[in-house]
Design a protein around this motif. Structure first.
Motif, PDB file in Angstrom:
ATOM      1  N   PHE A 196      17.359   4.112  -5.203  1.00  0.00           N
ATOM      2  CA  PHE A 196      16.081   4.739  -5.424  1.00  0.00           C
ATOM      3  C   PHE A 196      14.984   3.914  -4.746  1.00  0.00           C
ATOM      4  O   PHE A 196      14.208   4.258  -3.812  1.00  0.00           O
ATOM      5  N   LEU A 197      14.881   2.686  -5.131  1.00  0.00           N
ATOM      6  CA  LEU A 197      14.048   1.621  -4.601  1.00  0.00           C
ATOM      7  C   LEU A 197      14.190   1.440  -3.267  1.00  0.00           C
ATOM      8  O   LEU A 197      13.259   1.081  -2.451  1.00  0.00           O
ATOM      9  N   GLU A 198      15.586   1.273  -2.716  1.00  0.00           N
ATOM     10  CA  GLU A 198      15.749   0.909  -1.426  1.00  0.00           C
ATOM     11  C   GLU A 198      15.559   2.223  -0.388  1.00  0.00           C
ATOM     12  O   GLU A 198      14.912   2.031   0.737  1.00  0.00           O
ATOM     13  N   GLY A 199      15.593   3.142  -0.931  1.00  0.00           N
ATOM     14  CA  GLY A 199      15.221   4.389  -0.269  1.00  0.00           C
ATOM     15  C   GLY A 199      13.675   4.680  -0.222  1.00  0.00           C
ATOM     16  O   GLY A 199      13.098   5.130   1.083  1.00  0.00           O
ATOM     17  N   ILE A 200      12.886   4.287  -1.149  1.00  0.00           N
ATOM     18  CA  ILE A 200      11.556   4.144  -1.147  1.00  0.00           C
ATOM     19  C   ILE A 200      11.142   3.297  -0.176  1.00  0.00           C
ATOM     20  O   ILE A 200      10.239   3.733   0.649  1.00  0.00           O
ATOM     21  N   LEU A 201      11.645   2.062  -0.073  1.00  0.00           N
ATOM     22  CA  LEU A 201      11.230   0.744   0.759  1.00  0.00           C
ATOM     23  C   LEU A 201      11.459   1.103   2.248  1.00  0.00           C
ATOM     24  O   LEU A 201      10.664   1.167   3.169  1.00  0.00           O
ATOM     25  N   GLY A 202      12.658   2.034   2.514  1.00  0.00           N
ATOM     26  CA  GLY A 202      12.754   2.209   3.784  1.00  0.00           C
ATOM     27  C   GLY A 202      12.113   3.395   4.185  1.00  0.00           C
ATOM     28  O   GLY A 202      11.572   3.351   5.607  1.00  0.00           O
ATOM     29  N   ASN A 203      11.569   4.472   3.425  1.00  0.00           N
ATOM     30  CA  ASN A 203      10.526   5.505   3.760  1.00  0.00           C
ATOM     31  C   ASN A 203       9.239   4.845   4.031  1.00  0.00           C
ATOM     32  O   ASN A 203       8.366   5.093   5.021  1.00  0.00           O
ATOM     33  N   LEU A 204       8.725   3.611   3.242  1.00  0.00           N
ATOM     34  CA  LEU A 204       7.580   3.371   3.537  1.00  0.00           C
ATOM     35  C   LEU A 204       7.495   2.485   4.852  1.00  0.00           C
ATOM     36  O   LEU A 204       6.524   2.366   5.441  1.00  0.00           O
ATOM     37  N   TYR A 205       8.733   1.915   5.133  1.00  0.00           N
ATOM     38  CA  TYR A 205       8.882   1.276   6.385  1.00  0.00           C
ATOM     39  C   TYR A 205       8.614   2.145   7.590  1.00  0.00           C
ATOM     40  O   TYR A 205       7.801   1.997   8.421  1.00  0.00           O
ATOM     41  N   LEU A 206       9.162   3.399   7.495  1.00  0.00           N
ATOM     42  CA  LEU A 206       9.114   4.295   8.719  1.00  0.00           C
ATOM     43  C   LEU A 206       7.894   4.882   8.542  1.00  0.00           C
ATOM     44  O   LEU A 206       7.305   5.180   9.769  1.00  0.00           O
ATOM     45  N   LEU A 207       7.076   4.927   7.437  1.00  0.00           N
ATOM     46  CA  LEU A 207       5.762   5.504   7.535  1.00  0.00           C
ATOM     47  C   LEU A 207       4.737   4.616   8.200  1.00  0.00           C
ATOM     48  O   LEU A 207       3.743   4.863   8.643  1.00  0.00           O
ATOM     49  N   THR A 208       5.133   3.242   7.754  1.00  0.00           N
ATOM     50  CA  THR A 208       4.137   2.321   8.516  1.00  0.00           C
ATOM     51  C   THR A 208       4.490   2.117   9.963  1.00  0.00           C
ATOM     52  O   THR A 208       3.372   2.131  10.807  1.00  0.00           O
ATOM     53  N   VAL A 209       5.701   1.850  10.419  1.00  0.00           N
ATOM     54  CA  VAL A 209       5.809   1.860  11.592  1.00  0.00           C
ATOM     55  C   VAL A 209       5.354   3.110  12.563  1.00  0.00           C
ATOM     56  O   VAL A 209       4.969   3.089  13.753  1.00  0.00           O
ATOM     57  N   GLY A 210       5.434   4.308  11.664  1.00  0.00           N
ATOM     58  CA  GLY A 210       4.959   5.478  12.477  1.00  0.00           C
ATOM     59  C   GLY A 210       3.562   5.507  12.863  1.00  0.00           C
ATOM     60  O   GLY A 210       3.165   6.305  13.648  1.00  0.00           O
ATOM     61  N   GLU A 211       2.801   4.516  12.028  1.00  0.00           N
ATOM     62  CA  GLU A 211       1.146   4.493  12.456  1.00  0.00           C
ATOM     63  C   GLU A 211       1.173   3.535  13.655  1.00  0.00           C
ATOM     64  O   GLU A 211       0.160   2.836  13.834  1.00  0.00           O
ATOM     65  N   ALA A 212       2.317   3.015  14.239  1.00  0.00           N
ATOM     66  CA  ALA A 212       2.063   2.034  15.609  1.00  0.00           C
ATOM     67  C   ALA A 212       1.684   0.515  14.984  1.00  0.00           C
ATOM     68  O   ALA A 212       1.008  -0.248  15.618  1.00  0.00           O
ATOM     69  N   GLY A 213       2.040   0.186  13.447  1.00  0.00           N
ATOM     70  CA  GLY A 213       1.762  -1.114  13.118  1.00  0.00           C
ATOM     71  C   GLY A 213       1.217  -1.100  11.845  1.00  0.00           C
ATOM     72  O   GLY A 213       1.215   0.047  10.993  1.00  0.00           O
ATOM     73  N   PRO A 214       1.120  -2.276  10.999  1.00  0.00           N
ATOM     74  CA  PRO A 214       1.062  -2.339   9.913  1.00  0.00           C
ATOM     75  C   PRO A 214      -0.380  -2.083   9.193  1.00  0.00           C
ATOM     76  O   PRO A 214      -0.860  -2.150   8.223  1.00  0.00           O
ATOM     77  N   ALA A 215      -1.408  -1.587  10.375  1.00  0.00           N
ATOM     78  CA  ALA A 215      -2.713  -1.449   9.999  1.00  0.00           C
ATOM     79  C   ALA A 215      -3.185  -0.054   9.839  1.00  0.00           C
ATOM     80  O   ALA A 215      -4.314   0.216   9.454  1.00  0.00           O
ATOM     81  N   GLY A 216      -2.094   0.799   9.359  1.00  0.00           N
ATOM     82  CA  GLY A 216      -2.169   2.203   9.102  1.00  0.00           C
ATOM     83  C   GLY A 216      -2.556   2.297   7.859  1.00  0.00           C
ATOM     84  O   GLY A 216      -2.905   1.516   7.061  1.00  0.00           O
ATOM     85  N   PRO A 217      -3.090   3.731   7.429  1.00  0.00           N
ATOM     86  CA  PRO A 217      -3.674   3.871   6.237  1.00  0.00           C
ATOM     87  C   PRO A 217      -2.744   3.781   5.167  1.00  0.00           C
ATOM     88  O   PRO A 217      -1.451   3.821   5.236  1.00  0.00           O
ATOM     89  N   PRO A 218      -2.788   3.340   3.947  1.00  0.00           N
ATOM     90  CA  PRO A 218      -2.131   3.017   2.559  1.00  0.00           C
ATOM     91  C   PRO A 218      -1.541   4.616   2.357  1.00  0.00           C
ATOM     92  O   PRO A 218      -2.023   5.668   2.603  1.00  0.00           O
ATOM     93  N   VAL A 219      -0.279   4.529   1.904  1.00  0.00           N
ATOM     94  CA  VAL A 219       0.615   5.717   1.598  1.00  0.00           C
ATOM     95  C   VAL A 219       0.138   6.047   0.218  1.00  0.00           C
ATOM     96  O   VAL A 219       0.523   5.387  -0.908  1.00  0.00           O
ATOM     97  N   PRO A 220      -0.181   7.501  -0.262  1.00  0.00           N
ATOM     98  CA  PRO A 220      -0.382   7.792  -1.540  1.00  0.00           C
ATOM     99  C   PRO A 220       1.012   7.885  -2.469  1.00  0.00           C
ATOM    100  O   PRO A 220       2.032   8.262  -1.685  1.00  0.00           O
ATOM    101  N   LEU A 221       1.011   7.400  -3.521  1.00  0.00           N
ATOM    102  CA  LEU A 221       2.094   7.127  -4.255  1.00  0.00           C
ATOM    103  C   LEU A 221       2.938   8.672  -4.373  1.00  0.00           C
ATOM    104  O   LEU A 221       4.006   8.750  -4.413  1.00  0.00           O
ATOM    105  N   PRO A 222       2.331   9.680  -4.709  1.00  0.00           N
ATOM    106  CA  PRO A 222       2.923  11.056  -4.640  1.00  0.00           C
ATOM    107  C   PRO A 222       3.809  11.465  -3.439  1.00  0.00           C
ATOM    108  O   PRO A 222       4.736  11.820  -3.566  1.00  0.00           O
ATOM    109  N   ALA A 223       2.975  11.359  -2.265  1.00  0.00           N
ATOM    110  CA  ALA A 223       3.660  11.480  -0.936  1.00  0.00           C
ATOM    111  C   ALA A 223       5.074  10.653  -0.917  1.00  0.00           C
ATOM    112  O   ALA A 223       6.014  11.156  -0.277  1.00  0.00           O
TER     113      ALA A 223
END
Length: 601
Positions: free
Chosen positions: A287-314
Motif C-alpha cells: 500500500f505504501l509503495e503504491g502510494i509513493l509510486g503514484n505520488l512520484y508520477l503525479l509529481t513528474v506529471g507537473e514537469a518537476g518538483p515545484a508542482g502543487p501539493p497533492v490532496p490526501l483524498p486524491a
C-alpha cells in the motif's frame, strides 16, 4: 546551547513564525512560575502552515541549521510575519536550573540576550523562548520589527505552541529554542524517548553507528559516518537513501500500543497473532509503495518538483478507486477515507526524513468514537484534509528506488543529451506535462532546423513502435515552429513522412502544399490510429475517432484493408472492437481478416 551530540532533542521540520508587528513589552516579562503555554486552539498547525506555504526570502542568503552543516535555511517574510523552517537545538542558557546548567551543558551560558523586567536572565526551563541569529549582513531581525518579547508560533507536525523571542545565537546558524519550548511541543518524556529511539534506529541502519556491545551499551562510529562530512555529494545521498529505507520500514509498522495490546490479550505464549491487530505486513508495504509510486508520477506529471501539493483524498483514491469505475460507491468512499487516515499517520512519520512536505489533516476533523467532527469553516478548502508533495530530495530518492526495483521512472532532463530516437521512444512513458517539458529542453540544446531533421529521421521505421514515434515527432515539431519548414518540405515525397509533412505545412499556413494521394491519406489514417492505440489503448477519444472515420467514409473498410502498413490488420480489429454499431463492427472485422490474409499472417 546543548548540541545534538549531547541531547537527542533536535527536531527536523520545525517551523517558526514571528509577527513583524509588536504587541506589548519589548522584552520578556519576569516570571517565577512557568507561563501558561497556549495549546492548539481555533488556529491549528494546518491553518498557520497554509498561510506561509510560499517563501519570499527576506534574508540575504541561507542559514545553517548546525555549525558545519550546509546552509539551506532562508528566512522568509510576508507583510505580517517572518518565518523559517529548521531543526531545533535546545538553548539552555540563562538562569541555571536542574536541567540547564554547566554540568549538563558544556556550552552553558548564564546570560541571555534579553532579560526579565527585574534584570535577571531568562529561564530556559520555565519560559518557552526562541533564539534568533544576531544581526548581520545575512539578516537583521530588528529591520522586520522583531524584538525581544515578540510572540512566536512554533509548529512541529500538527502541534502549535507559542513562545517569545528570548535570546540571540551565532550569525550563520538558525534553529534554537529553550528547554521549556521543547517541553511544550511534547519533545520531552515519552515523545523525546520515542524520537531519539527512531533516530537511533536510522543511524544504526544507515551505517552511521556500529553497536559494539548491546548489553554494555557501547558503540563506535560506523563506516559511513565519515561520508557525511568528508564524502562526495553522491556519498551523502547514498547514506540518506539507506536512512530512507529504515524510515519507510518504520512507516509500514502499526501503532506499537496495538501490538502490545495484542500480546497482552493473546494466549500467553508470547507469540503475536497479526490478524488480531488487522495488520498484514506485505499488504501494508505494498500500500505504501503504491502510494509513493503514484505520488512520484503525479509529481513528474507537473514537469518537476515545484508542482502543487497533492490532496490526501486524491492520493488515497488513486490506489483505491478502480480505473474503470465512473463514480465511487459508498463502500469505496469509506475505503478511501480509511486510507486517508492511514496516510496521515504515515506522512507525519515520513516528513522529518526530508522525503515530503506535508500539511496534516486538520485535527478538528479527527473526531473520536461517536463524536461529530467540527463543522468546517470553509468546506471548499481541501487542504484541511491534508496535502503532500515530494521534495526535490524525495523525488530523487523515490526515483532511485523505482529504478533499482526495475521500474521505468522518467524524470525531466534525462534525455537532453540523447538522440532524437531516444526522445521519441521514451517520452511516451512520461506524463503529458513532463513529456512536453522534456521535449522543450531537448530542443533548446539544438538548432531548430537540425533538430527537425533529426526528429524526422528518427520517426521512420516499420517496427511496432514506429507509429507512436511519428506521433511524438509531430508533437515535437509543433514546438520547433516555422524554422522546421525546410525539413518538412524535404520529406513531402517520403512514403512514411509525406502525410505528416503535409499536415504540418498546412497547419502552419503554407499554400503550395501538394495534395496527398488516396494511398497516402489511408496510410496516414492507419498510422494515426495505430499510434493512438499504442498511446491510449481503448480510450473514449479513440472510439470517437473510429466512429468519425466510419461515418465520413462509407467505403472506408473496402479500401483500408489494402493499405500497405504493418499495423493495418490490428487497426481494423480495434475499430471492430470499438465501434458501437454492430454492422460497422462486423465490416471492420471482415476487413481485418482480409488484411491478415493479404500479408500472409
Amino acid at each position: 546551547m546543548i548540541p545534538v551530540q549531547s541531547l537527542a532533542l533536535t527536531v527536523a521540520g520545525l517551523a517558526v513564525l514571528t509577527p513583524t508587528v509588536l504587541h506589548g513589552a519589548a522584552s520578556p516579562q519576569a516570571r517565577t512560575e512557568p507561563p501558561a503555554v497556549r495549546q492548539d486552539g481555533p488556529v491549528g498547525a494546518a491553518d498557520l502552515l497554509a498561510r506561509v506555504r510560499d517563501c519570499a526570502p527576506v534574508s540575504q542568503g541561507l542559514y545553517r541549521s548546525d555549525q558545519g552543516a550546509a546552509a539551506t535555511v532562508p528566512v522568509c517574510g510576508t507583510d505580517e510575519v517572518v518565518f523559517w523552517k529548521a531543526d531545533m537545538d535546545i538553548d539552555c542558557d540563562g538562569q541555571p536550573g536542574v536541567r540547564c546548567n554547566a554540568a549538563a551543558d558544556p556550552y552553558f551560558s548564564a546570560s541571555t540576550a534579553f532579560a526579565q523586567s527585574d534584570g535577571r536572565p531568562l529561564n530556559s526551563e520555565t519560559l518557552p523562548y526562541v533564539v534568533v541569529p544576531v544581526p548581520s549582513a545575512l539578516w537583521d531581525y530588528r529591520a522586520h520589527g522583531v524584538r525581544g518579547g515578540s510572540v512566536v508560533a512554533v509548529v512541529y507536525g500538527d502541534r502549535v505552541r507559542y513562545a517569545v523571542v528570548g535570546d540571540t545565537g551565532p550569525a550563520g546558524v538558525i534553529g534554537e529554542a529553550s528547554y521549556a519550548a521543547a517541553e511544550a511541543l511534547g519533545l520531552s518524556g515519552e515523545d523525546a524517548t520515542a524520537d531519539a529511539s527512531a533516530a537511533w534506529r536510522v543511524a544504526v541502519d544507515a551505517g552511521l553507528v556500529d553497536v559494539v556491545d548491546e548489553q554494555e551499551g557501547t558503540v563506535t562510529a560506523g563506516a559511513d559516518l565519515a561520508l557525511l562530512t568528508g564524502g562526495s555529494p553522491h556519498d551523502v545521498l547514498t547514506v540518506w537513501l539507506a536512512a530512507l529505507e529504515s524510515v519507510l520500514a518504520d512507516a509500514s509498522v502499526p501503532d506499537l500500543d496495538g501490538l502490545v495490546d495484542a500480546l497482552v490479550a493473546g494466549d500467553g505464549s508470547g507469540e503475536l497473532d497479526l490478524s488480531s491487530v488487522d495488520w498484514d505486513p506485505e499488504a501494508e508495504t505494498e500500500f505504501l509503495e503504491g502510494i509513493l509510486g503514484n505520488l512520484y508520477l503525479l509529481t513528474v506529471g507537473e514537469a518537476g518538483p515545484a508542482g502543487p501539493p497533492v490532496p490526501l483524498p486524491a492520493l488515497a483514491a488513486s490506489v483505491i478507486v478502480p480505473d474503470d469505475m465512473p463514480e465511487p460507491t459508498d463502500d469505496v468512499l469509506r475505503e478511501v477515507s480509511d486510507a486517508m487516515m492511514r496516510l496521515d499517520d504515515r506522512f507525519r512519520l515520513l516528513e522529518p526524513s526530508g522525503l515530503v512536505e506535508y500539511q496534516p489533516v486538520d485535527e478538528a476533523l479527527l473526531a473520536e468514537g461517536d463524536e461529530e467532527p467540527a463543522p468546517p469553516q470553509d468546506d471548499t478548502d481541501v487542504t484541511r484534509y491534508g496535502v503532500v508533495r515530494l521534495t526535490p530530495l524525495g523525488l530523487y530518492g523515490l526515483r532511485a528506488r523505482l529504478l533499482e526495483a526495475g521500474f521505468d521512472a522518467p524524470a525531466v532532463g534525462d534525455l537532453t543529451d540523447k538522440g532524437a530516437d531516444a526522445l521519441l521512444d521514451r517520452t511516451p512513458a512520461f506524463p503529458p506535462a513532463a513529456a512536453h517539458a522534456e521535449t522543450e529542453r531537448w530542443l533548446a540544446r539544438r538548432e531548430p532546423l537540425d533538430a527537425a531533421r533529426e526528429l524526422l529521421a528518427a520517426a521512420r521505421g516499420t517496427d511496432e513502435n514506429a507509429p507512436l514515434r511519428r506521433l511524438q515527432c509531430q508533437q515535437a515539431l509543433a514546438l520547433v515552429g516555422v524554422s522546421a519548414e525546410p525539413a518538412l518540405r524535404e520529406v513531402l515525397d517520403d512514403a512514411e513522412l509525406g502525410g505528416l509533412a503535409r499536415v504540418w505545412l498546412t497547419e502552419h499556413g503554407a499554400t503550395d502544399v501538394p495534395p496527398p494521394s488516396e494511398t497516402m491519406i489511408f496510410w496516414l489514417t492507419v498510422d494515426t490510429v495505430a499510434a493512438q492505440l499504442a498511446a491510449e489503448g481503448n480510450s473514449e477519444e479513440l472510439q470517437a475517432l473510429v466512429e468519425g472515420l466510419a461515418r465520413q467514409h462509407s467505403g472506408f473498410f473496402a479500401t483500408a484493408w489494402r493499405v500497405d502498413h504493418p499495423a493495418t490488420a490490428d487497426v481494423l480489429e480495434a475499430m471492430g472492437r470499438l465501434h458501437p454499431d454492430k454492422a460497422v463492427a462486423k465490416a471492420a472485422r471482415k476487413a481485418a481478416f482480409k488484411a491478415r490474409s493479404q500479408r500472409g499472417n
